[in-house]
Design a protein around this motif. Structure first.
Motif: not given
Length: 470
Positions: A305-309, A179-182, A169-175, A414-417
């Motif tokens: 809006g919490n779900i950013r891209n 629940n996204f992958l595990m 997802c081109a994302g930062d694993s720290k964010e 899919y950030t925390v929350g």
């Protein structure tokens, strides 16, 4: 009943397909804001036959959602156009990371778990066994980096999970939420105190489903992933042809500028035209939908809006015959502080001639703005891609053909929350009796299989509601 589908990407097209399959009497229309269909999937064929994939390029055949896609492919008559990568091929077995100044192959066999393989400082089995002694932590959600770091150690978090998140997802694993992958492993820890205990307790509780005919073939032949001979865009184009042949009007350049939603009432403003279907399926991004409902439903807008891209630069390159290590490609851990997320060895995955090497460089993602600003030029992005191909792979040859694409806001994070926000979104829609159903990559998975499966669920939910009103 009349149903409008907002968005003509893979999700919107799939929603139309499944609506037709569930209830052929519905009045369906697709409203697409741009001049083309297919969303982020685009296969650009060059004059020499080489295909540059801008977005997704392969599909996994496994799992419930994977078999659902295979069933769709079978129904569309695309079996003969499939080109699989088999489990024994280098493109399936050899996955790499660039770390500590070198390319390293990740272990691809059971025996590999017991060997020390750089960039890891000890055998992978030792990290996995750490779960047995790791203390549990009761939380509703946390980042996937923190979870893996706690249970398995920092090396796995830095050199396996972090680059994997970059690739998915081109994302930062720290964010990104665990629940996204595990999700299953996280729930094991929360319920049983450790992943190991959860796996033992649920050893025989594996959910099974009957495979489609094509799913049986994929399992028997051990497909790792697959695409189509004419590129992945074959799939949305075929769905488009199918729904058009069934009488579904598709309106391009029909961007929604205003949306009114109230019980039993939908009003969609399309420039100077207003359409009023009885129900709306939204397949556009949550960010786009958030802007459209802001005035009338500010609470829903905030949740959406919490779900950013994030934005990704994709640089497709064709060279002469380069001498490369065979494999699918490599990912770059954020710890390396390179602008590159990863490189795909397209011509190893799907050979295109002995005298051609095709690579795709992906850059930016969660770090796009910091690295490239708001509007980088094509020359800057191409130059950066070439520079880091030289750094990571030693490629000094200039490409014969190239294409630079900036996919703005293309992948939801899919950030925390995230799970909690999605639950609240659905609660709001239900509590306010809005004639709105959601599908697409913003909610239940960013992969091709996830998107198609979410569209199927959305279509079946709409048809179920219709039947309940009879």
């Amino acid at each position: 009943m009349s149903v409008a589908i907002l968005g003509g990407g893979l999700s919107g097209l799939s929603a139309a397909y499944y609506l037709l399959k569930s209830n052929g009497k519905l009045s369906i229309r697709i409203l697409e804001g741009s001049s083309r269909l297919g969303g982020w999937i685009r296969s650009n064929k060059l004059d020499n036959g080489v295909i540059f994939e801008e977005g997704p390029r392969t599909i996994r055949p496994r799992g419930l959602a994977g078999d659902n896609t295979l069933s769709l492919v079978q129904d569309l008559g695309l079996e003969d156009r499939i080109t699989p990568i088999y489990a024994h091929q280098p493109a399936a077995k050899n996955r790499m990371v660039y770390a500590k100044g070198k390319l390293h192959s990740l272990p691809s066999s059971f025996g590999g778990l017991f060997k020390t393989t750089p960039p890891f400082s000890k055998p992978l089995i030792m990290y996995l066994l750490n779960d047995i002694i790791a203390s549990s932590k009761r939380v509703e959600d946390e980042s996937i980096y923190d979870f893996v770091n706690r249970r398995f150690g920092q090396d796995l978090a830095d050199y396996l999970i972090s680059p994997l998140i970059c690739g998915i997802c081109a994302g930062d694993s720290k964010e990104i939420s665990v629940n996204f992958l595990m999700k299953g492993l996280f729930e094991y820890e929360q319920k049983y105190g450790s992943i190991y205990k959860g796996l033992v307790r649920n050893l025989f509780n594996v959910e099974k489903h009957e495979l489609s005919e094509l799913g049986v073939k994929a399992k028997r032949e051990k497909w790792s992933v697959y695409s189509f001979k004419t590129g992945l865009e074959t799939l949305p184009k075929t769905i488009e042809s199918h729904v058009r042949s069934r009488g579904v009007p598709i309106e391009l350049n029909s961007k929604c500028t205003k949306l009114q939603l109230s019980p039993n009432n939908v009003q969609i403003q399309l420039g100077n035209k207003m359409v009023a279907p009885e129900h709306l399926i939204s397949s556009i991004s949550s960010q786009e939908l958030s802007r459209l409902v802001r005035d009338q439903h500010p609470v829903l807008s905030d949740l959406l809006g919490n779900i950013r891209n994030v934005t990704v630069a994709v640089i497709n390159l064709q060279f002469g015959n380069l001498r490369l290590r065979e494999g699918f490609g490599f990912l770059v851990p954020p710890k390396e502080r390179l602008p590159v997320l990863g490189v795909i060895f397209d011509s190893c995955c799907f050979p295109c001639g002995d005298d051609r090497t095709v690579l795709t460089v992906m850059m930016g993602g969660a770090w796009f703005g910091r690295l490239f600003g708001d509007d980088p030029g094509e020359e800057e992005l191409l130059s950066t891609a070439q520079k880091y191909l030289k750094v990571t792979m030693g490629v000094e040859e200039a490409p014969r053909e190239w294409k630079v694409s900036v996919l703005r806001d293309c992948i939801p994070q899919y950030t925390v929350g995230h799970d909690g926000w999605v639950r609240e979104i659905y609660r709001y829609i239900e509590a306010n009796r809005l004639p709105l159903t959601l599908c697409g990559s913003s909610y239940h998975g960013v992969g091709v299989n996830d998107v198609i499966y979410s569209s199927r669920n959305a279509a079946e939910s709409v048809c179920k509601s219709i039947n309940a009103m009879k």
